[in-house]
Design a protein around this motif. Structure first.
Motif, PDB file in Angstrom:
ATOM      1  N   CYS A   1       4.622   7.402  -1.749  1.00  0.00           N
ATOM      2  CA  CYS A   1       5.519   6.385  -0.773  1.00  0.00           C
ATOM      3  C   CYS A   1       5.036   5.190  -0.353  1.00  0.00           C
ATOM      4  O   CYS A   1       3.799   5.321   0.271  1.00  0.00           O
ATOM      5  CB  CYS A   1       6.129   7.339   0.257  1.00  0.00           C
ATOM      6  SG  CYS A   1       7.211   6.454   1.376  1.00  0.00           S
ATOM      7  N   VAL A   2       5.627   4.065  -0.360  1.00  0.00           N
ATOM      8  CA  VAL A   2       5.040   2.599   0.037  1.00  0.00           C
ATOM      9  C   VAL A   2       5.125   2.927   1.527  1.00  0.00           C
ATOM     10  O   VAL A   2       6.167   2.972   2.280  1.00  0.00           O
ATOM     11  CB  VAL A   2       5.776   1.432  -0.511  1.00  0.00           C
ATOM     12  CG1 VAL A   2       5.193   0.260   0.083  1.00  0.00           C
ATOM     13  CG2 VAL A   2       5.825   1.644  -1.876  1.00  0.00           C
ATOM     14  N   VAL A   3       4.124   2.709   2.299  1.00  0.00           N
ATOM     15  CA  VAL A   3       3.991   2.727   3.683  1.00  0.00           C
ATOM     16  C   VAL A   3       3.675   1.324   4.468  1.00  0.00           C
ATOM     17  O   VAL A   3       3.721   1.085   5.509  1.00  0.00           O
ATOM     18  CB  VAL A   3       3.015   3.719   4.082  1.00  0.00           C
ATOM     19  CG1 VAL A   3       3.340   5.035   3.624  1.00  0.00           C
ATOM     20  CG2 VAL A   3       1.551   3.136   3.869  1.00  0.00           C
TER      21      VAL A   3
ATOM     22  N   THR B   1       0.762  14.768   1.473  1.00  0.00           N
ATOM     23  CA  THR B   1       1.175  14.046   2.537  1.00  0.00           C
ATOM     24  C   THR B   1       2.720  13.955   2.314  1.00  0.00           C
ATOM     25  O   THR B   1       3.285  12.916   1.615  1.00  0.00           O
ATOM     26  CB  THR B   1       0.852  12.835   3.061  1.00  0.00           C
ATOM     27  OG1 THR B   1      -0.751  12.884   2.970  1.00  0.00           O
ATOM     28  CG2 THR B   1       1.358  12.198   4.348  1.00  0.00           C
ATOM     29  N   PRO B   2       3.749  15.125   1.961  1.00  0.00           N
ATOM     30  CA  PRO B   2       5.043  15.158   1.528  1.00  0.00           C
ATOM     31  C   PRO B   2       5.751  14.018   2.570  1.00  0.00           C
ATOM     32  O   PRO B   2       5.573  14.224   3.775  1.00  0.00           O
ATOM     33  CB  PRO B   2       5.570  16.453   1.589  1.00  0.00           C
ATOM     34  CG  PRO B   2       4.187  17.362   1.690  1.00  0.00           C
ATOM     35  CD  PRO B   2       3.063  16.678   2.422  1.00  0.00           C
ATOM     36  N   PHE B   3       6.811  13.240   1.604  1.00  0.00           N
ATOM     37  CA  PHE B   3       7.649  12.661   2.672  1.00  0.00           C
ATOM     38  C   PHE B   3       9.017  13.088   2.460  1.00  0.00           C
ATOM     39  O   PHE B   3       9.533  13.218   1.337  1.00  0.00           O
ATOM     40  CB  PHE B   3       7.398  10.951   2.257  1.00  0.00           C
ATOM     41  CG  PHE B   3       6.223  10.415   2.528  1.00  0.00           C
ATOM     42  CD1 PHE B   3       6.325   9.388   3.810  1.00  0.00           C
ATOM     43  CD2 PHE B   3       5.236  10.733   1.861  1.00  0.00           C
ATOM     44  CE1 PHE B   3       5.056   8.836   3.948  1.00  0.00           C
ATOM     45  CE2 PHE B   3       4.201   9.805   2.100  1.00  0.00           C
ATOM     46  CZ  PHE B   3       4.034   8.995   3.323  1.00  0.00           C
TER      47      PHE B   3
ATOM     48  N   THR C   1       0.837  -1.160   0.077  1.00  0.00           N
ATOM     49  CA  THR C   1       0.069   0.022  -0.096  1.00  0.00           C
ATOM     50  C   THR C   1       0.976   1.273  -0.125  1.00  0.00           C
ATOM     51  O   THR C   1       2.023   1.386   0.918  1.00  0.00           O
ATOM     52  CB  THR C   1      -0.882   0.087   1.203  1.00  0.00           C
ATOM     53  OG1 THR C   1      -1.813  -1.246   1.281  1.00  0.00           O
ATOM     54  CG2 THR C   1      -1.706   1.207   1.248  1.00  0.00           C
ATOM     55  N   GLY C   2       0.580   2.326  -0.867  1.00  0.00           N
ATOM     56  CA  GLY C   2       1.272   3.560  -0.969  1.00  0.00           C
ATOM     57  C   GLY C   2       0.271   4.584  -0.508  1.00  0.00           C
ATOM     58  O   GLY C   2      -0.832   4.494  -0.420  1.00  0.00           O
ATOM     59  N   VAL C   3       0.694   5.790  -0.228  1.00  0.00           N
ATOM     60  CA  VAL C   3       0.238   6.793   0.114  1.00  0.00           C
ATOM     61  C   VAL C   3       0.613   7.900  -0.935  1.00  0.00           C
ATOM     62  O   VAL C   3       1.889   8.378  -0.825  1.00  0.00           O
ATOM     63  CB  VAL C   3       0.367   7.261   1.567  1.00  0.00           C
ATOM     64  CG1 VAL C   3      -0.072   8.817   1.787  1.00  0.00           C
ATOM     65  CG2 VAL C   3      -0.305   6.369   2.688  1.00  0.00           C
TER      66      VAL C   3
END
Length: 811
Positions: free
Chosen positions: A142-144, A62-64, A55-57
């Motif tokens: 980004c994969v979370v 939502t900057p990483f 799962t990614g966001v």
């Protein structure tokens, strides 16, 4: 055990935009454009993408902060810096994939605009490249949750996770603070951990990733990384792209990368085998990237500031290969091509239709020379509706569709192509979509596909009324033997057209913002749907300047006038027009009747006597009836009533139609009646009063001296000297041409049977055939050749019937 759908549901509840991921890549289309995720999405993904376990966001809101560095102390220093600066502003949580690499989520500050990726590439103390510190932001993810693609271990979180942290609890960030944080972190790594900043250089992308460096030094460093077993996936990806871009053949690149892997110090475990197996895919991706880049370079606009000059060049190019029916047609074609480069400026786009009565009239050639000059050209003859919808809604941009043989779509079998008819009809208006219900397993969802696109078509005959009103119709004619054009060779001439198209794109980019606000002055008579069609073309002409505004308006008027003379759209309209003709011929009797009008019986008798009228033998040899006339006129709101047609005998009544009711329908549905000056002068008294009150008419000029022939619908043959023409044309058709016309006759009569009664079909087909033969044989031989064609067609039909009967009788 927690399922991916449950994880995603938790993330949605915490206000994150989640994505199904395989490896590190989202599996859904247009995920960059998503603004939310619903529970229904989760259900569909679970059924459609069961293998998407990760799962990614989406990182737009939502900057990483992604610390892509391999030194543990340096990674800890970056985390400490974030705690120091943002610890009081929100909850700091850290995601680890392959330690010590880490990612820290933020939230986009309230009122701040989304920003693009910010990145500083770094060189480690040991000289290895491919390390960086960056913010993943707009258009990224980004994969979370899930398994890391290299380690095959689950992603780990410290300080909490996104599953138990609301987005509002994360520290806020905007572009300025993100840039400052990246710079400070990079300075920290340089000052205290031995890193150096990599020199700015374009990176080689692969599958959405980017790696540092270009040239021999970068390739050498990537080779060192592969041999050392560092960052195998990313290094192989970037190295494949660089080698393909350098001109090395794909097969050679695959063998070279496999050789490097064979000599790599990395243990030949499952991870190594996965990277080894994916080498051909990485090379294929690099080849696609190279082709895409090459196409972008070939299609790049050429700077151009003189619109009139590039339009003149386009017009000259087109006339080299196409014999247009008039100069107006050539001008319209040129302006239509130019308008396709500014599609974002228009509320609607006209369809351009090249139609003719016969093949080999230049229709397909007109489409062929257009294709290299328009953006995202899609040329098709039998494309499916799904293909067109996907093209119109693809990320490649709005297509320009060239549809040849359109008569196969709007002919007798049109019901088989309702979706394509819908695409062509609906797509002329900006914002138009085509709705469909899509099934995902047992779940149904709706889908709206944008269909706004420029469309040019070519075919035989005419188009349906709904499309005619939205089209600029160019009625092409077969060239005379004395008319010459330059032979078209695509491999030689398409590059010339491509250059003109790139210049049009360059000029369009400089004026498109001005075009959005322009409202051109329409010439007299160009209104309603005709104005919608011509507005974009007149804007293009006004922007180009020079002689083009004048040429465009002259063409618009000529096309609109010619469109008024097109064949009747229906027999009802033909009937309405003939009632006006009959009333004009009996104007005195009409004016003397009380109320003014004409009895049904007299109207029908005079309609039977009209030249080329079908009414005398409408019903399989029987005449058109009063009930049929009543049914026809009732469509236009005209009902029969009692009249007193003889003023001297007021007690005598007859059913008929009142002039007032008929006149209202004539004004609404028919062009003005053309009357000669002598005819009008002869009308006097009550008849003249009736003429002025109830007839909309214009006076025909006595003689037109020198003017271009009208274009499109009713384009007459070019004037010629009878003696010269008789010498040019043969006395009879050759056998090959007779066979071609037999096939035409068979197809045309089949089409007409869908529209007319059987008694009318042959008369109408012969009329059209006579028009065709007027250009092919001497006038004295036309009747004879019509007989030859009809006889041959009937014989062919009889032979076909005999063969069919024999086939059925055989066991």
């Amino acid at each position: 055990m927690t399922t991916p759908s449950q994880i995603r549901a938790r993330l949605i509840a915490n206000d994150f935009i989640v994505l199904p991921v395989v490896g590190k890549a989202p599996v859904i289309e247009r995920w960059q454009e998503r603004t939310s995720t619903s529970q229904e999405d989760l259900y569909i993904w679970g059924k459609t993408f069961p293998n998407a376990k990760s799962t990614g966001v989406q990182s737009t809101h939502t900057p990483f902060l992604d610390a892509d560095i391999r030194d543990e102390a340096a990674s800890d220093a970056v985390i400490a810096l974030v705690h120091e600066q943002f610890g009081d502003l929100g909850k700091i949580i850290v995601r680890y994939g392959r330690r010590p690499k880490c990612a820290i989520p933020f939230r986009l500050a309230d009122g701040a605009e989304a920003f693009d990726k910010i990145k500083v590439s770094l060189i480690a103390p040991d000289g290895s490249t491919g390390q960086a510190i960056e913010f993943l932001a707009r258009g990224q993810q980004c994969v979370v949750h899930g398994l890391h693609v290299d380690t095959r271990e689950p992603y780990a979180w410290v300080g909490g996770s996104l599953g138990n942290t609301r987005r509002a609890d994360l520290p806020p960030i905007d572009k300025a603070r993100a840039q400052a944080l990246i710079e400070e972190a990079a300075d920290l790594l340089v000052a205290k951990h031995g890193y150096t900043r990599a020199t700015p250089a374009a990176s080689a992308p692969c599958d959405g990733k980017a790696e540092a460096g270009n040239g021999a030094d970068a390739s050498a460093q990537l080779t060192i990384n592969v041999l050392a077993g560092h960052e195998l996936h990313d290094s192989l990806c970037s190295l494949a792209a660089k080698l393909i871009m350098s001109g090395m053949a794909a097969g050679v690149v695959v063998n070279h990368l496999r050789s490097l892997m064979d000599h790599s110090q990395a243990p030949q475990d499952k991870r190594w085998k996965d990277r080894y197996r994916e080498i051909p895919k990485l090379v294929d991706s690099a080849v696609r990237l190279q082709r895409k880049k090459s196409k972008q370079e070939q299609d790049a606009p050429i700077p151009e500031t003189d619109g009139a000059r590039v339009l003149n060049d386009a017009l000259t190019y087109q006339k080299r290969f196409v014999r247009y029916p008039s100069e107006h047609a050539a001008v319209a074609h040129t302006l239509w091509i130019a308008h396709t480069h500014m599609m974002d400026a228009w509320e609607s786009t006209p369809r351009l239709a090249f139609l003719s009565a016969e093949p080999t009239s230049g229709k397909t050639r007109s489409l062929e020379i257009s294709e290299p000059m328009v953006p995202n050209a899609v040329s098709t003859v039998n494309a499916s509706a799904a293909y067109l919808f996907r093209k119109a809604g693809s990320d490649e941009g709005q297509p320009t569709v060239s549809f040849d043989e359109i008569d196969t779509i709007f002919g007798p079998k049109a019901k088989e192509h309702e979706d394509i008819r819908g695409f062509i009809n609906a797509g002329h208006r900006r914002g138009a979509t085509y709705g469909r219900c899509v099934m995902h397993g047992s779940n149904a969802t709706t889908e709206d596909t944008p269909v706004y696109a420029a469309v040019a078509v070519a075919g035989l005959g005419w188009l349906p009324d709904t499309l005619l009103a939205r089209s600029i119709i160019i009625r092409m004619r077969r060239r005379l033997r004395t008319e010459r054009v330059e032979p078209y060779r695509r491999r030689d001439h398409a590059p010339q057209a491509k250059e003109i198209g790139r210049r049009l794109a360059g000029w369009a980019s400089t004026v498109i913002e001005v075009a959005k606000g322009m409202r051109p002055e329409m010439p007299a008579g160009v209104e309603d749907r005709a104005a919608d069609c011509w507005e974009p073309l007149l804007v293009v002409a006004d922007l180009a300047g020079s002689q083009w505004p004048k040429l465009a308006r002259e063409a618009a008027v000529a096309f609109v006038v010619a469109g008024q003379n097109k064949p009747p759209a229906s027999l009802y309209l033909r009937c309405l027009g003939d009632t006006r003709t009959v009333c004009w011929k009996n104007l005195t009797a009409v004016a003397q009747s009380r109320p003014k009008g004409l009895p049904t019986r007299r109207m029908l008798e005079d309609m039977y006597a009209l030249d080329d009228a079908p009414w005398g033998a409408f019903n399989k040899g029987e005449a058109y009836t009063s009930s049929q006339l009543s049914e026809c006129l009732s469509v236009y709101g005209v009902e029969s009533d009692y009249l007193r047609p003889h003023p001297s005998q007021p007690h005598l009544k007859a059913r008929g139609y009142k002039l007032r009711d008929l006149a209202d329908a004539w004004r609404r549905y028919l062009p003005p009646l053309c009357l000669g000056p002598n005819s009008v002068a002869a009308v006097a008294g009550v008849a003249r009063e009736a003429l002025d009150q109830f007839f909309e008419w214009v006076e025909e000029p006595e003689e037109a001296e020198e003017s271009d022939p009208p274009v499109t619908g009713a384009t007459p043959a070019t004037p010629y000297s009878g003696t010269e023409r008789e010498r040019e044309l043969p006395e009879k058709l050759d056998a090959k041409r007779v066979r071609e016309l037999v096939r035409w006759w068979y197809t045309r009569t089949k089409q007409l049977r869908e529209e007319l009664s059987l008694a009318q079909v042959e008369d109408q087909a012969k009329k059209e055939l006579r028009e065709v033969l007027a250009e092919q044989v001497q006038e004295s031989a036309i009747d004879t050749e019509i007989g030859r064609v009809v006889k041959a067609a009937n014989k062919a039909k009889a032979n076909k019937a005999k063969k069919s009967a024999r086939a059925k009788s055989c066991p």
